[in-house]
Design a protein around this motif. Structure first.
Motif, mmCIF file in Angstrom:
data_model
loop_
_atom_site.group_PDB
_atom_site.id
_atom_site.type_symbol
_atom_site.label_atom_id
_atom_site.label_comp_id
_atom_site.label_asym_id
_atom_site.label_seq_id
_atom_site.Cartn_x
_atom_site.Cartn_y
_atom_site.Cartn_z
ATOM 1 N N THR A 258 -31.474 15.485 -1.430
ATOM 2 C CA THR A 258 -31.033 16.530 -2.354
ATOM 3 C C THR A 258 -31.935 17.762 -2.269
ATOM 4 O O THR A 258 -31.947 18.578 -3.180
ATOM 5 N N ASP B 98 -30.920 17.135 -9.356
ATOM 6 C CA ASP B 98 -29.725 16.906 -8.535
ATOM 7 C C ASP B 98 -29.686 15.496 -7.959
ATOM 8 O O ASP B 98 -28.602 14.971 -7.676
ATOM 9 N N SER C 257 -25.046 22.166 -9.145
ATOM 10 C CA SER C 257 -26.497 22.280 -9.187
ATOM 11 C C SER C 257 -26.939 23.610 -9.791
ATOM 12 O O SER C 257 -26.224 24.613 -9.673
#
Length: 383
Positions: free
Chosen positions: A139, A304, A337
């Motif tokens: 991520t 995230d 995000s």
């Protein structure tokens, strides 16, 4: 009739047993909680836990149970540390880490035990290149991504020749290759690649060579204390050649760099001042929850990781043992995000916008998107 009642009772018991088996999802944080990268490790954990708490403390209806190991940023201890979480604590999900050498060992341990791993920082290309596996996700970024995005920026500014500078180690070498690839594809030329041993910060011979070479631009990859000293030494040398960098040059370093960093351009997958509803909400919540820590890129990567796990668990209604279905859902996920919309490649890498940022005071202010939806090529991945 007696047999039918018995059958129904057995079915009820099995159903209850199944629900009981879903009581907790075990998440193991293998992060640096001491040493140089301690603040980064804490930010990743903070971001992850904040997302879970925003969901009421559960994901897909399941409680999250946390385990921690301080990896000390020490690759020699990494396999044992990963196995403590995998074998001793029997975690379902591994979250880690900052140091790429540690992450490489984590990836091997996760693959060998079929444990889902979410890499929340380390940028080594091999993690989702030759070591790629359906169980491994990222991520954060690859070292290649932010650096590749600076090539078009340099070309747009009319620069034709460049010199690159970094430490001679994996992160630096991968970043330099990323910049060189896009800059030379567009017609530029990297005339010299200057490197010094990690973590050497004796920059004067390199600065003298840059002055003699007279390139149009210098591209650099440094982080932490090395980034502070390079930017200060560059300014003190009076070099007029513009300096560009991968975003870690000015992330978490601006207070120490002071006036010498003002106006510097860098590229990264996050920036200050994005001013989107999602990012504003994230930054406000993080600052309130952790008043002594900035809502930085590391916190976003942890946040995230929480969102990505949630997407997988929701697809299997919290049954973390349905690994294949859960991982397929994670790869297919679109994450809202703070950095912007995030999707994933087959290799498990984030496909994301890379921002052009300019230093203003103690912030890296976004000047816009340098490259949209940039996917790492994941060279060597056989998935």
């Amino acid at each position: 009739m007696h047999i039918r009642i018995h059958t129904l009772s057995l079915a009820c018991a099995l159903a209850l047993g199944t629900n009981a088996a879903l009581a907790d999802v075990k998440v193991g944080f293998m992060l640096p909680y001491s040493g140089t990268y301690a603040a980064l490790g804490q930010a990743i954990e903070n971001g992850f836990k904040m997302y879970v708490d925003e969901q009421g403390g559960t994901l897909a209806g399941q409680k999250i149970q946390y385990f921690q190991v301080d990896d000390e940023s020490d690759p020699s201890k990494a396999t044992d540390n990963a196995n403590r979480l995998i074998k001793r604590d029997q975690v379902d999900i591994l979250i880690g880490t900052v140091h790429s050498g540690v992450a490489m060992a984590m990836a091997k341990a996760a693959t060998g035990s079929d444990t889902t791993l979410i890499i929340a920082n380390a940028g080594a290309g091999a993690l989702t290149g030759p070591l790629c596996n359906p169980a491994v996700f990222r991520t954060s970024f690859t070292n290649w991504q932010p650096a590749f995005a600076m090539g078009p920026v340099a070309l747009d500014k009319g620069y034709k020749t460049a010199v690159s500078v970094t430490w001679n180690y994996a992160a630096g070498n991968e970043a330099i290759e990323g910049f060189k690839e896009s800059f030379e594809e567009g017609g530029g030329k990297v005339v010299k690649e200057l490197k010094l041993p990690f973590p050497n910060v004796e920059f004067q011979p390199i600065l003298t060579e840059i002055a003699a070479l007279k390139p149009d631009v210098v591209f650099t990859f440094f982080a932490g204390g090395g980034a502070v000293k390079f930017v200060q030494d560059y300014a003190a040398a009076g070099l007029k050649t513009p300096l560009l960098g991968s975003g870690f040059l000015t992330d978490g370093t601006l207070k120490a760099q002071g006036q010498s960093a003002q106006g510097l351009l860098t590229t990264l997958h996050y920036a200050d001042g994005l001013n989107t509803p999602k990012d504003n909400a994230f930054r406000t919540a993080y600052s309130q929850r952790y008043p002594n820590m900035a809502p930085d890129v590391y916190a976003v990567q942890g946040y995230d990781a929480g969102q990505l796990l949630a997407a997988g668990l929701e697809a299997v209604e919290g049954d973390v043992q349905q690994k294949g279905k859960m991982r397929d859902a994670m790869r297919a996920a679109t994450i809202d995000s703070p950095r912007g919309s995030l999707t994933f490649s087959k290799a498990g890498n984030p496909i994301q916008d890379i921002y052009l940022r300019q230093v203003d005071g103690e912030q890296n202010i976004s000047l816009g998107v340098a490259v949209e939806k940039l996917a790492d090529p994941a060279r060597g991945c056989k998935l």
